[in-house]
Design a protein around this motif. Structure first.
Motif, PDB file in Angstrom:
ATOM      1  N   HIS A 113       1.479   4.179  -3.134  1.00 54.33           N
ATOM      2  CA  HIS A 113       1.409   5.627  -2.928  1.00 54.33           C
ATOM      3  C   HIS A 113       2.698   6.302  -3.393  1.00 54.33           C
ATOM      4  O   HIS A 113       2.657   7.301  -4.129  1.00 54.33           O
ATOM      5  N   GLU A 114       3.841   5.777  -2.970  1.00 53.77           N
ATOM      6  CA  GLU A 114       5.125   6.388  -3.329  1.00 53.77           C
ATOM      7  C   GLU A 114       5.411   6.276  -4.827  1.00 53.77           C
ATOM      8  O   GLU A 114       6.017   7.161  -5.420  1.00 53.77           O
ATOM      9  N   ARG A 115       4.952   5.201  -5.441  1.00 53.56           N
ATOM     10  CA  ARG A 115       5.169   5.042  -6.877  1.00 53.56           C
ATOM     11  C   ARG A 115       4.361   6.075  -7.655  1.00 53.56           C
ATOM     12  O   ARG A 115       4.827   6.620  -8.648  1.00 53.56           O
ATOM     13  N   ARG A 116       3.140   6.356  -7.179  1.00 52.74           N
ATOM     14  CA  ARG A 116       2.336   7.403  -7.827  1.00 52.74           C
ATOM     15  C   ARG A 116       3.009   8.771  -7.693  1.00 52.74           C
ATOM     16  O   ARG A 116       3.035   9.567  -8.639  1.00 52.74           O
ATOM     17  N   LEU A 117       3.558   9.053  -6.512  1.00 49.11           N
ATOM     18  CA  LEU A 117       4.257  10.322  -6.304  1.00 49.11           C
ATOM     19  C   LEU A 117       5.492  10.408  -7.195  1.00 49.11           C
ATOM     20  O   LEU A 117       5.800  11.467  -7.755  1.00 49.11           O
ATOM     21  N   ALA A 118       6.215   9.296  -7.315  1.00 52.63           N
ATOM     22  CA  ALA A 118       7.414   9.279  -8.160  1.00 52.63           C
ATOM     23  C   ALA A 118       7.050   9.549  -9.615  1.00 52.63           C
ATOM     24  O   ALA A 118       7.761  10.273 -10.324  1.00 52.63           O
ATOM     25  N   LEU A 119       5.945   8.990 -10.079  1.00 46.47           N
ATOM     26  CA  LEU A 119       5.506   9.230 -11.453  1.00 46.47           C
ATOM     27  C   LEU A 119       5.219  10.706 -11.677  1.00 46.47           C
ATOM     28  O   LEU A 119       5.614  11.283 -12.694  1.00 46.47           O
TER      29      LEU A 119
ATOM     30  N   ASP B 146       0.823  -1.204   0.000  1.00 49.12           N
ATOM     31  CA  ASP B 146       0.000   0.000   0.000  1.00 49.12           C
ATOM     32  C   ASP B 146       0.860   1.259   0.000  1.00 49.12           C
ATOM     33  O   ASP B 146       0.614   2.191  -0.775  1.00 49.12           O
ATOM     34  N   ARG B 147       1.863   1.272   0.854  1.00 50.62           N
ATOM     35  CA  ARG B 147       2.767   2.431   0.883  1.00 50.62           C
ATOM     36  C   ARG B 147       3.537   2.532  -0.431  1.00 50.62           C
ATOM     37  O   ARG B 147       3.751   3.623  -0.955  1.00 50.62           O
ATOM     38  N   ALA B 148       3.940   1.387  -0.969  1.00 49.99           N
ATOM     39  CA  ALA B 148       4.684   1.380  -2.235  1.00 49.99           C
ATOM     40  C   ALA B 148       3.833   1.938  -3.368  1.00 49.99           C
ATOM     41  O   ALA B 148       4.335   2.672  -4.225  1.00 49.99           O
TER      42      ALA B 148
END
Length: 198
Positions: free
Chosen positions: A21-27, A17-19
């Motif tokens: 979220h962070e992947r969306r932010l990285a994109l 779940d955290r991954a």
């Protein structure tokens, strides 16, 4: 068309779940990087901790520069922290345009046209490829371009950019460019529309 570069990374995360979220932010951050085309984010169907990222770039140089920033930059610390282990990472050349990401908010321009009398389709396609290679693909925000032939004998030129505003700006950049003028000399434009993906 210049060679494109596809970066393929397989890895595992500790907290899916955290991954996510962070992947969306990285994109959101990486979309503004020079040479970025698309990021296809895959998650294992049987195990949510398994991840594969396919990131398309205009060149290997752009891919390597971005990889350094993601690997070391403070803006990507949260994303890196979610990665438990990396199984593999590699860069691969593509002699055809790399896959174009289709994300909500991406802009598009659709131009409909016919060939002028006496113009061969092969000549138009060669001029279109030159225009994309030498000018359009070098414009900020450009993500990809395709031609489509309709049964009616008309063609569609479909351009994708990272926003509707960028799609309009790229279209406006045609004026006065020799490669664009050479393409336009072969066609009879019928219509042009702008929009965005939802």
């Amino acid at each position: 068309m210049q060679d494109h570069c596809l970066e393929v990374v397989a890895y595992r995360v500790a907290d899916p779940d955290r991954a996510d979220h962070e992947r969306r932010l990285a994109l959101d951050k990486i979309r503004s990087f020079p040479g970025f085309l698309a990021w296809t984010q895959l998650t294992g169907t049987g195990e949510a901790a398994q991840r594969v990222d396919l990131v398309a770039w205009k060149s290997e140089e752009a891919a390597l520069s971005a990889a350094r920033e993601v690997g070391e930059g403070a803006d990507f610390a949260g994303f890196r922290a979610t990665i438990g282990s990396v199984a593999s990472m590699g860069h691969y050349a593509a002699n055809r345009p790399a896959p174009v990401g289709r994300l909500a908010g991406d802009g598009m321009e659709i131009g409909r046209f016919r060939l002028k009398a006496g113009v061969a389709e092969a000549d138009m396609r060669a001029a279109h490829a030159r225009m994309v290679e030498q000018h359009l693909s070098r414009q900020p925000g450009w993500l990809g371009q395709r031609l489509a032939r309709l049964e009616s004998g008309t063609f569609l030129d479909i351009a994708i950019a990272d926003s509707r505003t960028r799609a309009i700006a790229i279209c406006e950049s045609w004026q006065g460019n020799a490669d664009c003028e050479a393409f336009l000399a072969l066609i009879e434009p019928e219509s042009m529309e702008f929009g965005e993906l939802v």
